[in-house]
Design an enzyme around this catalytic site. Sequence first.
Site, PDB file in Angstrom:
ATOM      1  N   LYS A 138       0.854  -1.175   0.000  1.00  0.00           N
ATOM      2  CA  LYS A 138       0.000   0.000   0.000  1.00  0.00           C
ATOM      3  C   LYS A 138       0.899   1.237   0.000  1.00  0.00           C
ATOM      4  O   LYS A 138       2.071   1.097   0.346  1.00  0.00           O
ATOM      5  CB  LYS A 138      -0.953  -0.001   1.209  1.00  0.00           C
ATOM      6  CG  LYS A 138      -0.299  -0.344   2.530  1.00  0.00           C
ATOM      7  CD  LYS A 138      -0.258   0.702   3.589  1.00  0.00           C
ATOM      8  CE  LYS A 138       0.367   1.987   3.425  1.00  0.00           C
ATOM      9  NZ  LYS A 138       1.166   2.521   4.486  1.00  0.00           N
ATOM     10  N   HIS A 156      -0.296  -4.792   5.801  1.00  0.00           N
ATOM     11  CA  HIS A 156       0.338  -5.672   6.800  1.00  0.00           C
ATOM     12  C   HIS A 156      -0.445  -5.729   8.109  1.00  0.00           C
ATOM     13  O   HIS A 156      -0.280  -6.644   8.893  1.00  0.00           O
ATOM     14  CB  HIS A 156       1.815  -5.323   7.008  1.00  0.00           C
ATOM     15  CG  HIS A 156       2.085  -4.119   7.861  1.00  0.00           C
ATOM     16  ND1 HIS A 156       1.980  -2.841   7.399  1.00  0.00           N
ATOM     17  CD2 HIS A 156       2.458  -4.006   9.153  1.00  0.00           C
ATOM     18  CE1 HIS A 156       2.295  -1.993   8.364  1.00  0.00           C
ATOM     19  NE2 HIS A 156       2.589  -2.667   9.445  1.00  0.00           N
ATOM     20  N   GLU A 184       1.356   7.347  17.126  1.00  0.00           N
ATOM     21  CA  GLU A 184       2.787   7.038  17.038  1.00  0.00           C
ATOM     22  C   GLU A 184       3.630   8.173  17.611  1.00  0.00           C
ATOM     23  O   GLU A 184       3.373   9.342  17.345  1.00  0.00           O
ATOM     24  CB  GLU A 184       3.195   6.830  15.573  1.00  0.00           C
ATOM     25  CG  GLU A 184       2.563   5.609  14.927  1.00  0.00           C
ATOM     26  CD  GLU A 184       3.050   5.413  13.497  1.00  0.00           C
ATOM     27  OE1 GLU A 184       4.067   4.743  13.305  1.00  0.00           O
ATOM     28  OE2 GLU A 184       2.414   5.963  12.582  1.00  0.00           O
ATOM     29  N   ASP A 237      -1.869   7.411   4.287  1.00  0.00           N
ATOM     30  CA  ASP A 237      -0.813   6.484   4.710  1.00  0.00           C
ATOM     31  C   ASP A 237      -1.372   5.341   5.561  1.00  0.00           C
ATOM     32  O   ASP A 237      -1.019   4.185   5.349  1.00  0.00           O
ATOM     33  CB  ASP A 237       0.257   7.261   5.499  1.00  0.00           C
ATOM     34  CG  ASP A 237       1.434   6.385   5.911  1.00  0.00           C
ATOM     35  OD1 ASP A 237       1.864   5.555   5.098  1.00  0.00           O
ATOM     36  OD2 ASP A 237       1.931   6.529   7.051  1.00  0.00           O
ATOM     37  N   HIS A 273      -4.843   0.565   6.869  1.00  0.00           N
ATOM     38  CA  HIS A 273      -4.808  -0.136   8.161  1.00  0.00           C
ATOM     39  C   HIS A 273      -6.048   0.144   9.026  1.00  0.00           C
ATOM     40  O   HIS A 273      -6.653  -0.754   9.588  1.00  0.00           O
ATOM     41  CB  HIS A 273      -3.579   0.265   8.986  1.00  0.00           C
ATOM     42  CG  HIS A 273      -2.278   0.122   8.259  1.00  0.00           C
ATOM     43  ND1 HIS A 273      -2.068  -0.812   7.282  1.00  0.00           N
ATOM     44  CD2 HIS A 273      -1.097   0.795   8.377  1.00  0.00           C
ATOM     45  CE1 HIS A 273      -0.821  -0.704   6.825  1.00  0.00           C
ATOM     46  NE2 HIS A 273      -0.215   0.267   7.470  1.00  0.00           N
ATOM     47  N   LYS A 327       1.381  11.181  13.868  1.00  0.00           N
ATOM     48  CA  LYS A 327       2.817  10.996  14.122  1.00  0.00           C
ATOM     49  C   LYS A 327       3.244  12.006  15.181  1.00  0.00           C
ATOM     50  O   LYS A 327       2.606  13.044  15.358  1.00  0.00           O
ATOM     51  CB  LYS A 327       3.621  11.280  12.851  1.00  0.00           C
ATOM     52  CG  LYS A 327       3.284  10.353  11.681  1.00  0.00           C
ATOM     53  CD  LYS A 327       4.259   9.221  11.606  1.00  0.00           C
ATOM     54  CE  LYS A 327       4.075   8.373  10.367  1.00  0.00           C
ATOM     55  NZ  LYS A 327       4.532   6.994  10.576  1.00  0.00           N
TER      56      LYS A 327
END
Length: 478
Positions: free
Chosen positions: A164, A194, A232, A251, A256, A346
């Site tokens: 991705k 993932h 994160e 992203d 996800h 982030k």
Amino acid sequence: MNYNMNMPHKKNFNAPTVLTIFGATGDLMKKKLTPALFHLWNRGWLPDKCAIVGFARKDLGDNGFRSMAVNFSGGMAGIVKKDFESFAELWRYQRGNFSDSNSYAALARNLESIDEAWGMCSNKLFYLAVPPQFYEEIFTHLANSGLTKPCSDETGWTRVLVEKPFGSDLKTAERLDAMLGKLFKEEQVFRIDHYLAKESVQNILALRFSNSIFESSWDGRAIEKVEIKMLEEAGVEERGAFYDRVGTLRDVGQNHMLQMLALIAMERPAVFVASEIRKARAAALYALRPVSRDQLKRDTRRAQYIGYRQEGGVSPDSKTETYFRLAAFIDNPRWEGVPFNLESGKRLNRSVVETFVTFKHVDPCLCPPDRHVQNVLYFQLQPNQEVAVSFWTKRPGVAMELEERPLALNYSGIEKNGELVDAYEKILLDCISGDQTLFASTEEVMASWKFIDSVLDGWKNNEVPLLVYEPGSAGPIV
Ligand code: BG6
């Protein structure tokens, strides 16, 4: 679907196999693929005849590539160098340029020489560990060079693995998909997310559909809201140039986070096979209500951490978000009126991936009138794997008072016992054995973009201001 992760059936994947990795000197190879391949090899889970061919621009021979792999292994915990060196003997290198047809012809010769040495036609797997702008040219060259043609109807399947983000919006994803559709059959294409292959994410599915206590309370009559957070502490690190084109919503939001949402929201598949599970996930994603203009201002936030514009590769006047928050609604009878609140960013004050399913306040209840008692089902997916339900029980003592108490399952120890299989190990193993359950189907990808586009379109028109936040904070205040 493999129900016994500790003992994969080698007969499913023991045919001679060559894995070619495009972008083999990059970050993904270093951080994820090298450790995953080593662990698979070390567990005896790679085919007995297996070669790993790196394809990249750097001027490395086989030996240079093997030394690079050994260097990569320096950062991996508990590796015995001698073991790694034996594993690196599987590695070969093909220097090449993604846009040069001669490079693909050279690759074809390289792969043929492996088949000749083995005296048989091997299965071929092509892994695109490259930025998405290279996908189209690599696919085209791969197909034109004949590399993706199986040797015969019986032997030597070929499959492609794509990372991705698949496209940057619905239109580009559709174009890429149409192109892939001309070159490959759907069963040859493995679109990686993932998160789907993470042990803890698979556990959402297992818990939902193997425990009947959830069955009758898994809808808007019992559930007030669902929250999915992917926070994160790290910033964009060395990926500034990539990230600045993409932003947090593309992203991790489009893939996800929406995949986690799909696992929570999907209907029970008729049977637990890849095609039905993927169909059920796609149906949940198609039912996402596009975000309206009103809702955009009310229910979405985007922000950028202070200092992001000074990161390497980032434009000094970048408008890319490094944080977002939004409320999604699913237009089907099960989830009517239930917000799914997604949040990711982030450079925040903590690193955690977690979901909360908050049940409605029961009425009447034993609690004081102003006190809402609610059960919360909590999944922590990272850094620890934990599932907990908060219950309300009587506080010991003479008074009839309630207190909230968790009932928790935690999986600490599985890593120590070597039972934990990393997502990339699972991805590679499933692709070799041809199981597409944990890969996104074309329908899932299109449905996610359809929803994400409704947010991005509004953001593009500046209808929602780009806020700022301090690095190391909880994100923007409003
Ligand atoms: C990747 C994103 O897909 O997932 C990264 O591109 C993000 O920005 C990463 O950090 C998170 O994955 P994990 O497995 O580290 O939680």
